[in-house]
Design an enzyme around this catalytic site. Sequence first.
Site, mmCIF file in Angstrom:
data_model
loop_
_atom_site.group_PDB
_atom_site.id
_atom_site.type_symbol
_atom_site.label_atom_id
_atom_site.label_comp_id
_atom_site.label_asym_id
_atom_site.label_seq_id
_atom_site.Cartn_x
_atom_site.Cartn_y
_atom_site.Cartn_z
ATOM 1 N N LYS A 169 6.920 112.884 16.935
ATOM 2 C CA LYS A 169 5.840 112.352 17.718
ATOM 3 C C LYS A 169 4.460 112.836 17.169
ATOM 4 C CE LYS A 169 4.573 112.896 21.942
ATOM 5 N NZ LYS A 169 4.784 113.349 23.412
ATOM 6 N N GLU A 219 10.539 120.773 34.787
ATOM 7 C CA GLU A 219 9.173 120.410 33.905
ATOM 8 C C GLU A 219 9.471 119.128 33.193
ATOM 9 O OE1 GLU A 219 6.256 122.252 33.910
ATOM 10 O OE2 GLU A 219 5.975 120.197 33.213
ATOM 11 N N PHE A 220 8.065 118.430 33.702
ATOM 12 C CA PHE A 220 8.109 116.720 33.391
ATOM 13 C C PHE A 220 7.152 116.742 31.949
ATOM 14 C CE2 PHE A 220 9.715 116.532 37.390
ATOM 15 C CZ PHE A 220 10.705 115.774 37.364
ATOM 16 N N LEU A 221 6.459 117.940 31.279
ATOM 17 C CA LEU A 221 5.523 117.903 30.357
ATOM 18 C C LEU A 221 6.260 117.159 28.959
ATOM 19 C CD1 LEU A 221 5.898 120.040 27.752
ATOM 20 C CD2 LEU A 221 5.099 121.373 29.660
ATOM 21 N N CYS A 227 14.474 116.663 24.220
ATOM 22 C CA CYS A 227 15.104 116.466 25.623
ATOM 23 C C CYS A 227 15.913 115.108 25.695
ATOM 24 C CB CYS A 227 13.955 116.329 26.739
ATOM 25 S SG CYS A 227 13.100 117.969 27.148
ATOM 26 N N ARG A 265 5.391 102.613 12.911
ATOM 27 C CA ARG A 265 4.632 103.205 14.075
ATOM 28 C C ARG A 265 3.417 102.122 14.548
ATOM 29 N NH1 ARG A 265 7.080 107.053 17.420
ATOM 30 N NH2 ARG A 265 8.004 108.701 16.258
ATOM 31 N N LYS A 315 15.493 114.993 36.967
ATOM 32 C CA LYS A 315 14.901 115.360 35.631
ATOM 33 C C LYS A 315 15.864 114.733 34.651
ATOM 34 C CE LYS A 315 13.242 117.401 32.129
ATOM 35 N NZ LYS A 315 11.847 117.699 31.443
ATOM 36 N N LEU A 316 17.167 114.799 34.647
ATOM 37 C CA LEU A 316 17.875 113.972 33.752
ATOM 38 C C LEU A 316 17.572 112.415 33.688
ATOM 39 C CD1 LEU A 316 21.576 115.576 33.918
ATOM 40 C CD2 LEU A 316 19.634 116.167 32.460
ATOM 41 N N VAL A 344 14.596 129.219 29.062
ATOM 42 C CA VAL A 344 15.344 129.330 27.762
ATOM 43 C C VAL A 344 16.101 127.975 27.275
ATOM 44 C CG1 VAL A 344 15.957 131.893 28.342
ATOM 45 C CG2 VAL A 344 17.542 130.002 28.825
ATOM 46 N N ASN A 345 16.463 128.079 26.111
ATOM 47 C CA ASN A 345 17.210 126.987 25.312
ATOM 48 C C ASN A 345 18.437 126.631 26.086
ATOM 49 O OD1 ASN A 345 17.045 129.512 24.273
ATOM 50 N ND2 ASN A 345 18.130 128.832 22.482
ATOM 51 N N PRO A 368 20.860 123.740 24.390
ATOM 52 C CA PRO A 368 21.269 122.926 23.594
ATOM 53 C C PRO A 368 22.492 122.209 24.010
ATOM 54 C CG PRO A 368 21.577 125.064 22.538
ATOM 55 C CD PRO A 368 20.817 125.276 23.723
HETATM 56 C C1 UDX Z 1 9.863 113.705 26.948
HETATM 57 C C2 UDX Z 1 9.482 113.089 28.358
HETATM 58 O O1 UDX Z 1 8.341 112.331 28.119
HETATM 59 C C3 UDX Z 1 9.018 114.330 29.329
HETATM 60 O O2 UDX Z 1 8.711 114.001 30.449
HETATM 61 C C4 UDX Z 1 10.056 115.531 29.365
HETATM 62 O O3 UDX Z 1 9.725 116.633 30.088
HETATM 63 C C5 UDX Z 1 10.506 116.134 27.952
HETATM 64 O O4 UDX Z 1 11.110 114.632 27.170
HETATM 65 P P1 UDX Z 1 8.763 114.557 24.846
HETATM 66 O O5 UDX Z 1 9.917 114.328 24.271
HETATM 67 O O6 UDX Z 1 8.008 115.690 24.490
HETATM 68 O O7 UDX Z 1 8.880 114.255 26.339
HETATM 69 O O8 UDX Z 1 7.886 113.298 24.316
HETATM 70 P P2 UDX Z 1 7.763 111.799 24.700
HETATM 71 O O9 UDX Z 1 6.270 111.275 24.826
HETATM 72 O O10 UDX Z 1 8.418 111.255 25.982
HETATM 73 O O11 UDX Z 1 8.541 110.893 23.516
HETATM 74 C C6 UDX Z 1 9.809 111.047 23.095
HETATM 75 C C7 UDX Z 1 10.233 110.143 21.985
HETATM 76 O O12 UDX Z 1 9.776 108.907 22.177
HETATM 77 C C8 UDX Z 1 9.242 110.600 20.792
HETATM 78 O O13 UDX Z 1 9.963 110.315 19.328
HETATM 79 C C9 UDX Z 1 8.273 109.111 20.765
HETATM 80 O O14 UDX Z 1 7.883 109.011 19.328
HETATM 81 C C10 UDX Z 1 9.249 108.229 21.194
HETATM 82 N N1 UDX Z 1 8.719 107.034 21.988
HETATM 83 C C11 UDX Z 1 7.756 107.181 23.018
HETATM 84 C C12 UDX Z 1 8.766 105.822 21.508
HETATM 85 O O15 UDX Z 1 9.225 105.474 20.447
HETATM 86 N N2 UDX Z 1 8.144 104.599 21.991
HETATM 87 C C13 UDX Z 1 7.297 104.934 23.392
HETATM 88 O O16 UDX Z 1 6.536 104.090 23.614
HETATM 89 C C14 UDX Z 1 6.933 106.135 23.610
HETATM 90 P P1 ADP Z 2 12.180 124.794 25.245
HETATM 91 O O1 ADP Z 2 11.762 123.395 24.367
HETATM 92 O O2 ADP Z 2 12.938 124.508 26.326
HETATM 93 O O3 ADP Z 2 11.001 125.539 25.553
HETATM 94 P P2 ADP Z 2 12.630 126.643 22.873
HETATM 95 O O4 ADP Z 2 13.939 126.682 22.101
HETATM 96 O O5 ADP Z 2 11.413 126.216 22.560
HETATM 97 O O6 ADP Z 2 13.011 125.823 24.123
HETATM 98 O O7 ADP Z 2 12.491 128.154 23.732
HETATM 99 C C1 ADP Z 2 13.397 128.777 24.388
HETATM 100 C C2 ADP Z 2 13.247 130.284 24.316
HETATM 101 O O8 ADP Z 2 14.088 131.166 25.043
HETATM 102 C C3 ADP Z 2 13.401 130.567 22.626
HETATM 103 O O9 ADP Z 2 12.309 131.294 22.076
HETATM 104 C C4 ADP Z 2 14.739 131.770 23.014
HETATM 105 O O10 ADP Z 2 14.316 132.954 21.882
HETATM 106 C C5 ADP Z 2 14.550 132.376 24.195
HETATM 107 N N1 ADP Z 2 15.373 132.767 24.816
HETATM 108 C C6 ADP Z 2 16.720 132.403 24.998
HETATM 109 N N2 ADP Z 2 17.504 133.411 25.675
HETATM 110 C C7 ADP Z 2 16.787 134.299 26.133
HETATM 111 C C8 ADP Z 2 17.134 135.722 26.839
HETATM 112 N N3 ADP Z 2 18.247 135.893 27.400
HETATM 113 N N4 ADP Z 2 16.167 136.496 27.012
HETATM 114 C C9 ADP Z 2 14.773 136.102 26.658
HETATM 115 N N5 ADP Z 2 14.621 135.046 25.740
HETATM 116 C C10 ADP Z 2 15.521 134.127 25.587
#
Ligand code: UDX
Ligand code: ADP
Length: 474
Positions: A346, A172-174, A283, A451, A227-228, A94-95, A97
């Site tokens: 991005k 998750e590192f995606l 993130c 860019r 992760k952090l 879940v989120n 923030p």
């Molecule tokens: C990031 C981490 O890469 C991922 O492992 C983690 O799980 C979630 O946070 P994400 O935020 O989806 O992923 O995208 P990412 O490709 O990391 O880019 C983040 C931001 O950095 C974007 O705004 C991108 O444009 C910027 N960026 C990235 C740059 O400005 N320069 C770069 O060389 C790479």
């Molecule tokens: P992330 O990028 O981490 O996946 P999102 O904000 O895209 O975060 O997704 C988190 C999802 O979790 C939202 O769709 C929100 O509605 C859902 N959520 C939050 N709390 C609960 C809960 N108690 N039960 C079910 N879904 C929830």
Amino acid sequence: MTIYSVHSICCIGAGYVGGPTMAVIADRCPHITVTVVDLNDSRIEAWNNPDLNQLPIYEPGLEAVISRARGRNLFFSTSVNEAIASADMVFISVNTPTKNKGIGAGQASDLRWVEACARQVAQYAQGHTVVIEKSTLPVRTAAVIKAILDTPQCQPGENEALPTFSVLSNPEFLAEGTAIRDLEQPDRVLIGGDDEVAVDALSTIYSYWVPTEKILRTNLWSSELSKLIANAFLAQRISSINSVAALCESTGADVREVALAIGTDSRIGSKFLSAGPGFGGSCFKKDILNLVYLCRHFSLPEVAAYWEQVIELNNWQQNRIAGLLVQRLFGTVTGKRLAILGFAFKADTNDTRESPAISISLDLLEEGAQLAIHDPKVDPLQIARDLHKSPSNSSAGLNGEGTWQFSPTVRDAVQGADAVLILTEWDQYRKLNWQELAEIMRAPAWVFDTRSVVDPVEIAEAGLLMWRLGEGVD
Ligand code: UDX
Ligand code: ADP
């Protein structure tokens, strides 16, 4: 040896992490029923939409995975309690923030949704359930989840056993835009926890497609902290190269050449060295703020200040882009049409969370600019939410009010514009015909490329003026 075999998974949260991650698990493990649940019924409806173009998130490769698994062993539902009750394993996705009020406001994560989830799991789970933290969480959140799960939420009936739980961290590192590739071929999978049986159960699931040597096991706290720290290191690289970009502009160096020169040192490496308008996404900022909060909590103010600077530099980078554009357009953009190319944080995603385009657009609107915004995937309604302003088709002219409109094509955005500002590296922006676009702009017309997607020679041949991030003038 005890083996815990998993037949049914529930994932709470159908967002950018939960949706794609569960789709790949279901795709690779057809023998496991995977149910992704969310409170947001329109999101679930979108995940169930037969038209794969209408999925709630855009990710290359996602449609193919969904079309193979959905309805077979992958289900999207709003019946949270039932899905928990029938699951052997529950992922919390879940989120989380940043808190906007109260203790730790502006830095700490808001854990209200995680806590609500834990309570729901405690109430509805049956038998033994492995609970997995998937969302990025502050270190030691697993302790909170454990404490809630270990408090009986209701008295069991006669002959009924109390549910039992194991808690694991599996961050998750995606990255968005490459989520499916990152999930299918991860650099590593990290599993934190001390219950070996539960760790084995989760590891077995990943081992269907991830080589065993890439599945790392750590204690819970190392997993949460890693992760952090991974995100903090990545963000730090971007702030570092963005600081160098500014220095290049002042010294006559070129940040692309510097990045190439330093990136070929194998100790530094070439990835994540693209200077840009600043990092966005859900993130980086959130995780660093979290880290800063954690450091202060543990009385490490110097460490907190060190990481905080990564965010400060990122904010500065965004502000300076709007400022230098205004400066080059004779010190004013009031009433001028500016084409903004790209609003997502991005390329290859429709996500705008923390996108630098938001703060840059807000700065330009404040200056009275008339923005024509194009993005191939972002919904105009999302832009309106981000800018706290409805679109307007009529120009406010010189009365000082900034307006914006959504342009369905690049040509439409650029028509009559004084400047083009490229903020997202969408592939289609690399292939624009600048000769044609120059003809429909108002001279002297500018291209501002944050860019490095355009060819400076083509821009010059089209008779346009150009500013490129990180390019010094001799
Ligand atoms: C990031 C981490 O890469 C991922 O492992 C983690 O799980 C979630 O946070 P994400 O935020 O989806 O992923 O995208 P990412 O490709 O990391 O880019 C983040 C931001 O950095 C974007 O705004 C991108 O444009 C910027 N960026 C990235 C740059 O400005 N320069 C770069 O060389 C790479
Ligand atoms: P992330 O990028 O981490 O996946 P999102 O904000 O895209 O975060 O997704 C988190 C999802 O979790 C939202 O769709 C929100 O509605 C859902 N959520 C939050 N709390 C609960 C809960 N108690 N039960 C079910 N879904 C929830």
